[in-house]
Structure formats: C-alpha cells, structure tokens
Write a protein that holds these residues in place. Sequence first.
Motif, PDB file in Angstrom:
ATOM      1  N   UNK A  79       0.828  -1.208   0.000  1.00 46.43           N
ATOM      2  CA  UNK A  79       0.000   0.000   0.000  1.00 46.43           C
ATOM      3  C   UNK A  79       0.863   1.260   0.000  1.00 46.43           C
ATOM      4  N   UNK A  80       1.958   1.256   0.758  1.00 44.44           N
ATOM      5  CA  UNK A  80       2.842   2.428   0.812  1.00 44.44           C
ATOM      6  C   UNK A  80       3.534   2.650  -0.524  1.00 44.44           C
ATOM      7  N   UNK A  81       4.006   1.580  -1.129  1.00 42.04           N
ATOM      8  CA  UNK A  81       4.661   1.723  -2.435  1.00 42.04           C
ATOM      9  C   UNK A  81       3.671   2.194  -3.497  1.00 42.04           C
ATOM     10  N   UNK A  82       2.452   1.672  -3.460  1.00 43.32           N
ATOM     11  CA  UNK A  82       1.439   2.089  -4.428  1.00 43.32           C
ATOM     12  C   UNK A  82       1.075   3.557  -4.260  1.00 43.32           C
ATOM     13  N   UNK A  83       1.201   4.068  -3.033  1.00 39.72           N
ATOM     14  CA  UNK A  83       0.878   5.479  -2.774  1.00 39.72           C
ATOM     15  C   UNK A  83       2.085   6.390  -2.974  1.00 39.72           C
ATOM     16  N   UNK A  84       3.216   5.816  -3.432  1.00 38.02           N
ATOM     17  CA  UNK A  84       4.411   6.618  -3.666  1.00 38.02           C
ATOM     18  C   UNK A  84       5.117   7.044  -2.392  1.00 38.02           C
ATOM     19  N   UNK A  85       4.981   6.254  -1.342  1.00 39.16           N
ATOM     20  CA  UNK A  85       5.585   6.570  -0.050  1.00 39.16           C
ATOM     21  C   UNK A  85       6.813   5.691   0.177  1.00 39.16           C
ATOM     22  N   UNK A  86       7.729   6.109   1.055  1.00 35.87           N
ATOM     23  CA  UNK A  86       8.874   5.247   1.390  1.00 35.87           C
ATOM     24  C   UNK A  86       8.380   3.921   1.970  1.00 35.87           C
ATOM     25  N   UNK A  87       9.131   2.846   1.795  1.00 38.62           N
ATOM     26  CA  UNK A  87       8.668   1.535   2.275  1.00 38.62           C
ATOM     27  C   UNK A  87       8.384   1.502   3.773  1.00 38.62           C
ATOM     28  N   UNK A  88       9.251   2.178   4.546  1.00 41.62           N
ATOM     29  CA  UNK A  88       9.087   2.139   6.005  1.00 41.62           C
ATOM     30  C   UNK A  88       9.399   3.496   6.604  1.00 41.62           C
ATOM     31  N   UNK A  89       8.843   3.727   7.774  1.00 41.59           N
ATOM     32  CA  UNK A  89       9.244   4.875   8.573  1.00 41.59           C
ATOM     33  C   UNK A  89      10.581   4.568   9.247  1.00 41.59           C
ATOM     34  N   UNK A  90      11.345   5.589   9.616  1.00 43.54           N
ATOM     35  CA  UNK A  90      12.606   5.336  10.335  1.00 43.54           C
ATOM     36  C   UNK A  90      12.331   4.589  11.637  1.00 43.54           C
ATOM     37  N   UNK A  91      13.163   3.607  11.925  1.00 42.70           N
ATOM     38  CA  UNK A  91      13.019   2.813  13.140  1.00 42.70           C
ATOM     39  C   UNK A  91      14.013   3.271  14.202  1.00 42.70           C
ATOM     40  N   UNK A  92      13.593   3.187  15.447  1.00 46.14           N
ATOM     41  CA  UNK A  92      14.470   3.496  16.566  1.00 46.14           C
ATOM     42  C   UNK A  92      14.396   2.373  17.577  1.00 46.14           C
ATOM     43  N   UNK A  93      15.410   2.242  18.385  1.00 44.28           N
ATOM     44  CA  UNK A  93      15.414   1.198  19.406  1.00 44.28           C
ATOM     45  C   UNK A  93      14.548   1.623  20.581  1.00 44.28           C
ATOM     46  N   UNK A  94      13.740   0.714  21.090  1.00 40.63           N
ATOM     47  CA  UNK A  94      12.893   1.060  22.246  1.00 40.63           C
ATOM     48  C   UNK A  94      13.719   1.271  23.505  1.00 40.63           C
ATOM     49  N   UNK A  95      13.323   2.236  24.299  1.00 38.63           N
ATOM     50  CA  UNK A  95      13.965   2.490  25.586  1.00 38.63           C
ATOM     51  C   UNK A  95      12.977   2.058  26.654  1.00 38.63           C
ATOM     52  N   UNK A  96      13.286   0.939  27.308  1.00 43.81           N
ATOM     53  CA  UNK A  96      12.353   0.376  28.274  1.00 43.81           C
ATOM     54  C   UNK A  96      12.829   0.574  29.701  1.00 43.81           C
ATOM     55  N   UNK A  97      11.900   0.760  30.592  1.00 42.99           N
ATOM     56  CA  UNK A  97      12.200   0.778  32.027  1.00 42.99           C
ATOM     57  C   UNK A  97      12.430  -0.657  32.469  1.00 42.99           C
ATOM     58  N   UNK A  98      13.635  -0.970  32.898  1.00 41.42           N
ATOM     59  CA  UNK A  98      14.000  -2.336  33.253  1.00 41.42           C
ATOM     60  C   UNK A  98      13.760  -2.561  34.741  1.00 41.42           C
ATOM     61  N   UNK A  99      12.985  -3.587  35.060  1.00 44.69           N
ATOM     62  CA  UNK A  99      12.673  -3.911  36.446  1.00 44.69           C
ATOM     63  C   UNK A  99      13.507  -5.109  36.878  1.00 44.69           C
ATOM     64  N   UNK A 100      14.123  -5.057  38.076  1.00 44.34           N
ATOM     65  CA  UNK A 100      14.957  -6.182  38.517  1.00 44.34           C
ATOM     66  C   UNK A 100      14.205  -7.500  38.624  1.00 44.34           C
ATOM     67  N   UNK A 101      12.884  -7.451  38.777  1.00 45.29           N
ATOM     68  CA  UNK A 101      12.122  -8.700  38.880  1.00 45.29           C
ATOM     69  C   UNK A 101      12.143  -9.491  37.578  1.00 45.29           C
ATOM     70  N   UNK A 102      12.552  -8.842  36.477  1.00 45.03           N
ATOM     71  CA  UNK A 102      12.638  -9.549  35.202  1.00 45.03           C
ATOM     72  C   UNK A 102      13.615 -10.713  35.286  1.00 45.03           C
ATOM     73  N   UNK A 103      14.671 -10.557  36.076  1.00 48.22           N
ATOM     74  CA  UNK A 103      15.690 -11.595  36.165  1.00 48.22           C
ATOM     75  C   UNK A 103      15.403 -12.598  37.267  1.00 48.22           C
ATOM     76  N   UNK A 104      14.265 -12.447  37.924  1.00 49.91           N
ATOM     77  CA  UNK A 104      13.910 -13.350  39.022  1.00 49.91           C
ATOM     78  C   UNK A 104      13.005 -14.452  38.491  1.00 49.91           C
ATOM     79  N   UNK A 105      13.505 -15.672  38.324  1.00 49.88           N
ATOM     80  CA  UNK A 105      12.719 -16.714  37.659  1.00 49.88           C
ATOM     81  C   UNK A 105      11.579 -17.236  38.526  1.00 49.88           C
ATOM     82  N   UNK A 106      10.560 -17.722  37.856  1.00 49.21           N
ATOM     83  CA  UNK A 106       9.487 -18.428  38.552  1.00 49.21           C
ATOM     84  C   UNK A 106       9.977 -19.824  38.901  1.00 49.21           C
ATOM     85  N   UNK A 107       9.426 -20.378  39.961  1.00 51.51           N
ATOM     86  CA  UNK A 107       9.800 -21.752  40.327  1.00 51.51           C
ATOM     87  C   UNK A 107       9.480 -22.707  39.194  1.00 51.51           C
TER      88      UNK A 107
END
Length: 614
Positions: free
Chosen positions: A579-607
């Motif tokens: 659809x973007x190519x048919x409309x004469x638009x660039x294939x994709x918008x510029x991408x950026x890396x997500x900046x996430x709030x990292x919680x220490x519980x992420x590394x705490x495994x479930x039993x």
Amino acid sequence: MPFPATEFSQQSFADILHPAAYITELLDEGWSKIREEIEAEAEKRVGEAEAEIIRQPSVDFARKTWWDCLLDMYASNRETSYKQIQRDIAYVFNFSPYFISYFNVPLFWSTFHSPKQRDTLQPSLIISFLALATFMRSSELGAGLTGRQRALQMAEIARAHHQSSIDAGWIDAGIAQAAFMLTLFEMCPHPAYTAHRLTSSFWVLDGVLTALGWPSMDAPDSDAAVFIPGMVPSVKSSLGEPTQTKLVPSSPAAGTGCSCMRVSLIAYSERAANITPLWAATPAWDPDWTELEIRREEARRLVWNSLNLMSGHTSLTLAAGEMAADYACTRPENYALLFPGETLLRSPAWKGRETQHPRDSVWGVYARLALLYGACWRYFEHDASSPPQTMARRPALWSGVPALGSLVQRTESDKAQFAYRAYVETLVLEDILDRHGCMGEGSTLFQGREFLFKIRVIISQGFTKHFPFPETEINLAFHKRKAEQWLRHQMNLAQRLMQGLNSVTGMHASDLRLRPFLLWYFALQSQRCLQFHTTDPSLTVALDVADAWMMPVDYLTQIWPCANLDPFFEDLRSKILRARLAAGMPPFLPRGKPIEFVNPLLSEPSAATSATWS
C-alpha cells in the motif's frame, strides 16, 4: 392422603351393612397406594444419593487434595513451594494492567492464606496465575522457549481443572475469574497459539458469565441501566434527564469537573501503588463493604472487563474480514448492571468526592462506548440482509443459556435513524471524555477513543449515502477531520510507545516487554489503519500510522516469537508495504530502538521455570 373413591353400588350398599369389612378393605387399598408412593420416593432418593456418591466425593476430593499436589510439584519442598506460589501470584498482580483489576486483592490474599477458606478457591484460578507468571518471565530476554513451554503445560493443567469443575457443577465466582485468566493467557503468543483456541476461550468465558447471570445481576435495582434490543444504548445523566444530543463537541479545559482520581484505587490505598501499580486509576473499593458486597462488585467489574476484552477480539476479527463471534456479553440488551464505580456513589465514605455521575467517569464512559460498539457492529453488519458468514454462532456447550434471537430485516430508514442516533451518542460521549484530564485514559492506552473511531468507521462505511444529514449539519468533511485527528493521535501514541510504555500510561512500572497480550492490540491498530486507507485512499497518513504501529509489533514478536503467528504478521507487513509503495511513499518509517524501564524482577525466575510438569 384421601382414600380411593368407590362407586356407590349394590355391593357397596351391602358393605355398609358390614362396616368393619368395608373399612378394612378401604384401609388396605389406601395403605397399599401410600406404600407404593413411599417406595417410589425412596427409590428416587436412593438414585439421587447414588448420583451424589458418584459426583460429590470427586469434587470434595479435588477440593481437599489439589493444593497438596501443587505444593509437592511446584518446588523442591512444600515450604518453598508455598512462598514461590505467593511470589508468582504477587508478580502477576504487580505487572498486570487494568484487565484483571476486578480482583479485590486483600480479600484474595485473606482467602489464599486461610487453610480453611483455601478449599473454596478454584484450582484453575491459582494455576492460571502461575501459568501467566511463568509466561511473563519467559521472553527471549528471560527463560526463553523452555519457560514458555512450561507455562503452556501449566495452562493446560489449569484448563483441565476448569473443565472438571464445570462438569462437576462447581461453578462459582472463581470459575469465572479463572476463565478470564485463561483467556488472557490464550491472547499471548504461546507455543500452541491458534485463533481457534483463543475464540474457544472467549466462548467459555462468555458462557460462564451468562450461566451465572452476572450481566443482569442488578436487574432488581432501579438504578441499573437497561437497554432495548435494536436501539442505540444510552443512559441518563446525573440529573435524571437523557444526555443532551449536542452535534458539535465542546472543548472545555482538560479535567474540568473530573473527579475520577478522587474515587480511584490510589486514593483509597497508598499501598496499591506498590502492590498493583497499574491499577492506580481504576475505581476504589469501599472499606465499609461486607464480603458479600465486595464479591458482587468483583462480579460487576469482571463483566465490564470481559466486555472490553471481547469487544477487542470482535474488532480484530472484523478488521481481518473474518466472522465475528456473537458473544452474549457484548449485547447491550443482556445488561442490567451498575457501571464501574457506580456503587461508590451510594457509600457515605465517598460522598462529596465526586463532581460527576459515575456513568460519566472515564470507566463509565468506556463501558458505555463498548456497549455502543457492540450494538453498532451487530446492527450494521449482522441483519437479515447480511451474508450468513458475518457472525459466528455460540457453540452448543452451555445448557440453559438463552439462544440467539432471530435476524431482523431492517429498512434503509431504520438504518439511517440508527446511524444518526449512534453518531450523536459518540459526540455526547466524546464531549464527556474531553472533560477528563485524569490518568484513567492513558492507563488504558486510550481505548475509549479507539471505540469512538471504530464506531464512526462502522457507521460511515456502511451508510455513507445517509450523510450528510440536513437536520444535523454533520457532513463528510466533519467526519474526515475527526478521522485525521484520530490518526494524528494514534501516530503520537505509537511513537511514544517505542520510548517506553510508561511514557503513555504515566506509570513507571509499565514495561512493554512484560505485555505479550498487548501484541494483538497493536496489530489491530495497524490493521484498522490499513483498512481505513483502503476505504479512503486520500488519507495517506493512515499508512504512516499503520507502519508506526508495526514498530511495537516487531519488537514484541522478536522477544516473544511464535511460529503460529508469523504468517499473520508477515501478511500484515506485506499489505502495508504494498500500500505504501502504491501510494508513492517510502517503504518504512525510520526505526528506533525502544527504551524500556527495566525492572529487577525480570531476572527473578518463577519456580515453574525449573520445575517438572507432567
């Protein structure tokens, strides 16, 4: 018991001359019948007792043994299992969004920690909590595929317990809560995901809620709103008058008259910010409520949250051009239920805190929009003139659940009138939302605004010929401006998401990587924008928004890979690119890396990530 009637004859006249013989015969005949009835009743009771002997011990046995079995297999020893189960459930509460805010957490924990009351908990409810906790820790940044497979094993065990309870007739609030949790799991990209599994899970949830009668539980209450089939669902204002049908929304200062946060959970308990931080903007719980009142309010909130979830699933299937399931809980005429937070208005503890009617709170408006959406898609896309494939019917799983009504033939005049009233209702509800400046909208990713947009698309797509309405001064240019406003809002929202979910919700505990069930929400936005561009090719901004929403989709699919979902997302990416190519638009918008709030519980495994489930 009366004696048997006897015809008066010469024989009976002779018997009168010998009354003793006559009475003896009557007594014998009467007692014979009494004896037959006693024996029949005894046989019936014995049969019932035998049935109970077959059924009841199995239920009682399950109630008394499931917890011990869970403790034995969840960790290396029972004490460790108990502590780890508690931590894993707390983890789900801590990182889950408002979806499961129907739980009164203090009441849940008091039941959980009481050996006597724990028998009343459904095994499927606890195990579904553990399945979600394990899955949420099992992205490619966590326990990986091994963790996701174990989470799936636990979900299957929970589902087996759930079905066993239903088969045994043990259907209560816990079975409904478990059905919701299992549906939430099925929305995640787990290894066995299929569209059929997800739809089946929704049907079970819908069937349980309907069988319990919860959508109409407040029918005896004169304050509960009721709706007429085939009519636009609308409610009265706080003054007892119908909402004003303004045709042009006002633009008051943000937050004027908003009192949502004064009756929110965070206002009720500061501890909630640590225990359930993402529920801060949900309605509070009255500390003076009895346990029965709390249970009833839990039921109400579960129904409203289920309505939102089912409406999202319906929207996704319709946007994909597939059959939409006609869930009973999405039909406004099935409701006689107090709106979220409406019960707080009656409590002396909350008097004076509200400056608006609870139906005009952000939670009340969102519920009203979900009902309006259900009425609109069903009215416009499912009538006697629609193809029979437009709606998936209820499977024959639940005895006693009312059958769906027959299709109704609607005239063009009926449709035009409904379209007008529905459109005016969207303006009324939008006007109310514009008066809110609270965090209630952001915490739900502005789901109510999405409903507004989808309702207007449904109306305009099917009935453009009925616009403009001369008497309303609504025209297509007005509608297009609304669409452009919505698309700009969506673009901003999608871009902010890639800087962290907390930048949208305003809550620091928000972490996109812990929201695998939001994958479908983001994909739906992208699909909806692509569909809107197909309807109006002049709105090329819709393609930018569609591509912007694919950024969080691409991020989540990288850390939550699922082979069964890859074809769907590849097809969606391909359609946007073409659809973007048919409309004469660039294939994709510029991408950026997500900046996430990292919680220490992420590394705490479930039993369960190291447990053996068999």
